[in-house]
Design a protein around this motif. Structure first.
Motif, PDB file in Angstrom:
ATOM      1  N   LEU A  17       0.953  -1.784   0.169  1.00  0.00           N
ATOM      2  CA  LEU A  17       0.144  -0.151   0.027  1.00  0.00           C
ATOM      3  C   LEU A  17       0.522   1.210   0.079  1.00  0.00           C
ATOM      4  N   GLU A  18       0.370   2.119  -0.378  1.00  0.00           N
ATOM      5  CA  GLU A  18       1.250   3.155  -0.823  1.00  0.00           C
ATOM      6  C   GLU A  18       0.630   4.769  -1.327  1.00  0.00           C
ATOM      7  N   SER A  19       0.789   5.399  -0.028  1.00  0.00           N
ATOM      8  CA  SER A  19       0.331   6.967  -0.169  1.00  0.00           C
ATOM      9  C   SER A  19      -1.376   6.831  -0.393  1.00  0.00           C
ATOM     10  N   ILE A  20      -2.180   5.887   0.373  1.00  0.00           N
ATOM     11  CA  ILE A  20      -3.637   6.052   0.481  1.00  0.00           C
ATOM     12  C   ILE A  20      -4.103   6.800   1.145  1.00  0.00           C
ATOM     13  N   ASN A  21      -5.707   7.359   0.400  1.00  0.00           N
ATOM     14  CA  ASN A  21      -5.644   8.557   1.276  1.00  0.00           C
ATOM     15  C   ASN A  21      -7.410   8.622   0.821  1.00  0.00           C
ATOM     16  N   PHE A  22      -7.979   8.648   1.539  1.00  0.00           N
ATOM     17  CA  PHE A  22      -9.725   8.538   1.633  1.00  0.00           C
ATOM     18  C   PHE A  22     -10.255   8.925   2.223  1.00  0.00           C
ATOM     19  N   SER A  23     -11.749   8.921   3.088  1.00  0.00           N
ATOM     20  CA  SER A  23     -12.719   8.889   3.741  1.00  0.00           C
ATOM     21  C   SER A  23     -14.236   8.059   3.410  1.00  0.00           C
ATOM     22  N   VAL A  24     -14.989   8.260   4.219  1.00  0.00           N
ATOM     23  CA  VAL A  24     -16.452   6.986   4.218  1.00  0.00           C
ATOM     24  C   VAL A  24     -17.014   8.255   4.996  1.00  0.00           C
ATOM     25  N   LYS A  25     -17.899   8.581   4.705  1.00  0.00           N
ATOM     26  CA  LYS A  25     -19.191   9.344   5.034  1.00  0.00           C
ATOM     27  C   LYS A  25     -20.367   8.340   5.766  1.00  0.00           C
ATOM     28  N   LYS A  26     -20.851   8.576   7.221  1.00  0.00           N
ATOM     29  CA  LYS A  26     -21.665   7.431   7.995  1.00  0.00           C
ATOM     30  C   LYS A  26     -22.362   7.534   7.088  1.00  0.00           C
ATOM     31  N   ILE A 207     -25.428  -0.902  -5.035  1.00  0.00           N
ATOM     32  CA  ILE A 207     -25.116  -0.373  -3.576  1.00  0.00           C
ATOM     33  C   ILE A 207     -24.117   0.614  -3.782  1.00  0.00           C
ATOM     34  N   ALA A 208     -23.507   1.090  -4.312  1.00  0.00           N
ATOM     35  CA  ALA A 208     -21.838   1.671  -4.033  1.00  0.00           C
ATOM     36  C   ALA A 208     -22.649   3.119  -3.570  1.00  0.00           C
ATOM     37  N   ASP A 209     -21.916   3.739  -2.966  1.00  0.00           N
ATOM     38  CA  ASP A 209     -21.851   5.323  -2.487  1.00  0.00           C
ATOM     39  C   ASP A 209     -20.863   5.864  -3.149  1.00  0.00           C
ATOM     40  N   LYS A 210     -19.695   4.675  -3.535  1.00  0.00           N
ATOM     41  CA  LYS A 210     -18.378   5.734  -3.548  1.00  0.00           C
ATOM     42  C   LYS A 210     -17.702   3.867  -4.252  1.00  0.00           C
ATOM     43  N   VAL A 211     -18.008   3.726  -5.147  1.00  0.00           N
ATOM     44  CA  VAL A 211     -16.007   3.511  -5.956  1.00  0.00           C
ATOM     45  C   VAL A 211     -14.522   3.549  -5.795  1.00  0.00           C
ATOM     46  N   LEU A 212     -13.203   2.947  -5.235  1.00  0.00           N
ATOM     47  CA  LEU A 212     -12.006   3.297  -5.616  1.00  0.00           C
ATOM     48  C   LEU A 212     -11.551   1.662  -6.061  1.00  0.00           C
ATOM     49  N   PHE A 213     -11.028   2.230  -7.401  1.00  0.00           N
ATOM     50  CA  PHE A 213     -10.031   1.467  -8.293  1.00  0.00           C
ATOM     51  C   PHE A 213      -9.000   1.194  -7.351  1.00  0.00           C
ATOM     52  N   MET A 214      -7.974   0.005  -6.638  1.00  0.00           N
ATOM     53  CA  MET A 214      -6.975  -0.197  -6.675  1.00  0.00           C
ATOM     54  C   MET A 214      -5.896  -0.969  -7.622  1.00  0.00           C
ATOM     55  N   ASP A 215      -4.706  -0.692  -7.626  1.00  0.00           N
ATOM     56  CA  ASP A 215      -3.969  -1.592  -8.555  1.00  0.00           C
ATOM     57  C   ASP A 215      -2.505  -1.211  -8.008  1.00  0.00           C
ATOM     58  N   GLY A 216      -1.653  -2.056  -8.095  1.00  0.00           N
ATOM     59  CA  GLY A 216      -0.318  -2.049  -7.576  1.00  0.00           C
ATOM     60  C   GLY A 216      -0.263  -1.594  -6.153  1.00  0.00           C
ATOM     61  N   GLY A 217      -0.884  -1.072  -5.560  1.00  0.00           N
ATOM     62  CA  GLY A 217      -0.558  -0.960  -4.083  1.00  0.00           C
ATOM     63  C   GLY A 217      -1.365   0.495  -3.860  1.00  0.00           C
ATOM     64  N   TYR A 218      -2.386   1.331  -4.988  1.00  0.00           N
ATOM     65  CA  TYR A 218      -2.242   2.478  -5.081  1.00  0.00           C
ATOM     66  C   TYR A 218      -4.288   2.430  -5.518  1.00  0.00           C
ATOM     67  N   ILE A 219      -4.897   3.657  -4.649  1.00  0.00           N
ATOM     68  CA  ILE A 219      -5.947   4.183  -5.442  1.00  0.00           C
ATOM     69  C   ILE A 219      -5.439   5.167  -6.370  1.00  0.00           C
ATOM     70  N   VAL A 220      -6.339   4.320  -7.443  1.00  0.00           N
ATOM     71  CA  VAL A 220      -5.994   4.587  -8.895  1.00  0.00           C
ATOM     72  C   VAL A 220      -7.043   5.796  -9.507  1.00  0.00           C
ATOM     73  N   GLU A 221      -8.146   5.597  -9.290  1.00  0.00           N
ATOM     74  CA  GLU A 221      -9.283   6.025  -9.005  1.00  0.00           C
ATOM     75  C   GLU A 221     -10.417   5.782  -8.396  1.00  0.00           C
ATOM     76  N   GLU A 222     -11.191   6.856  -8.289  1.00  0.00           N
ATOM     77  CA  GLU A 222     -12.187   6.838  -6.915  1.00  0.00           C
ATOM     78  C   GLU A 222     -12.993   8.036  -7.442  1.00  0.00           C
ATOM     79  N   GLY A 223     -14.516   7.698  -7.124  1.00  0.00           N
ATOM     80  CA  GLY A 223     -16.030   7.998  -7.244  1.00  0.00           C
ATOM     81  C   GLY A 223     -16.633   7.149  -7.313  1.00  0.00           C
ATOM     82  N   SER A 224     -18.301   7.873  -8.058  1.00  0.00           N
ATOM     83  CA  SER A 224     -19.557   7.522  -7.862  1.00  0.00           C
ATOM     84  C   SER A 224     -19.333   6.555  -8.607  1.00  0.00           C
TER      85      SER A 224
END
Length: 247
Positions: A17-26, A207-224
């Motif tokens: 995992l490298e430089s992972i940043n994200f948030s999840v709302k209640k 079901i998802a409000d947000k999807v994170l696509f990961m590859d190679g230990g990074y979050i490559v793309e994030e969005g609805s």
């Protein structure tokens, strides 16, 4: 609810995992998708401190734990884990205990509640996940889907702020997948905060409000879900979704 900042994780010399940043709302449902080995499960396990990150910080609720040279204390670990419930690929049920005994075990030990009270709460949860009629059965007499629904009820017994699911249907026969996904969808409708590692793209889309696509230990793309799954902007995401579609 959850804020992950600059999270890094290594196994020996291998950075997973490298430089992972994200948030999840209640009340939000976040799905983690990506190829095998991309770091999804490791990230989920870091949220529950089943894996200890090498750097960065995790905040769940009002509890923040930072990582570096010093491992988190037992108190910090316990307090962070109190916010979450974990459902694994395998069901991890106690084979020598019945369904109802399995789901009351943790609060009986950790919260020191009265057994009679826990049985009432447990039976209500078993009705919720469609397992009440199996309350006195042992795990080896249940189908995979029934075992996973029991595992979900067990996690819910601790009244977690957030539910963490690691590929909850990957160990199931195809005909049993739907019954587990329906339980998770019902939780989403009730406003349960969830982070889900999944390979079920149609489920993530629903079901998802947000999807994170990961590859190679990074979050490559994030969005609805619509943005990432239907209109991805990154080439890696497009290739992955095309590969999944072709399978």
């Amino acid at each position: 609810m959850i804020t992950v900042s600059n999270l890094n994780k290594k196994f020996d010399d291998l950075t997973v995992l490298e430089s992972i940043n994200f948030s999840v709302k209640k009340g939000e449902v976040v799905c983690l998708i990506g190829p095998s080995g991309s770091g999804k499960t490791t990230l989920l396990r870091c949220l529950n401190l089943l894996e200890i990150p090498n750097a960065g910080s995790i905040m769940i609720g009002d509890k923040t734990v930072s990582f570096g040279k010093k491992a988190p204390s037992k108190k910090d670990t316990r307090e962070l884990r109190n916010f979450s419930g974990m459902v694994f690929q395998g069901f991890h049920l106690f084979p020598h205990k019945t369904v109802i005994e399995n789901i009351i075990e943790a609060p009986l030990i950790v919260k020191k509640k009265k057994k009679e009270e826990l049985i009432r709460e447990g039976e209500a949860l078993l009705k919720k996940v469609g397992m009440f009629e199996h309350r006195d059965k042992y795990p080896d007499s249940l189908s995979g889907g029934q075992q996973q629904r029991t595992a979900i009820a067990r996690a819910l017994m601790m009244k977690p702020e957030v539910m963490l699911f690691d590929e909850p249907t990957s160990a199931l026969d195809p005909q049993l997948v739907g019954e587990v996904l329906r339980v998770i969808e019902d939780l989403a409708k009730e406003g349960q905060t969830m982070v889900i590692v999944t390979h079920e793209m149609s489920f993530a889309r629903r079901i998802a409000d947000k999807v994170l696509f990961m590859d190679g230990g990074y979050i490559v793309e994030e969005g609805s879900a619509k943005q990432v799954l239907e209109q991805p902007s990154e080439e890696q995401t497009k290739k992955f979704l095309q590969m999944i579609e072709d399978e």
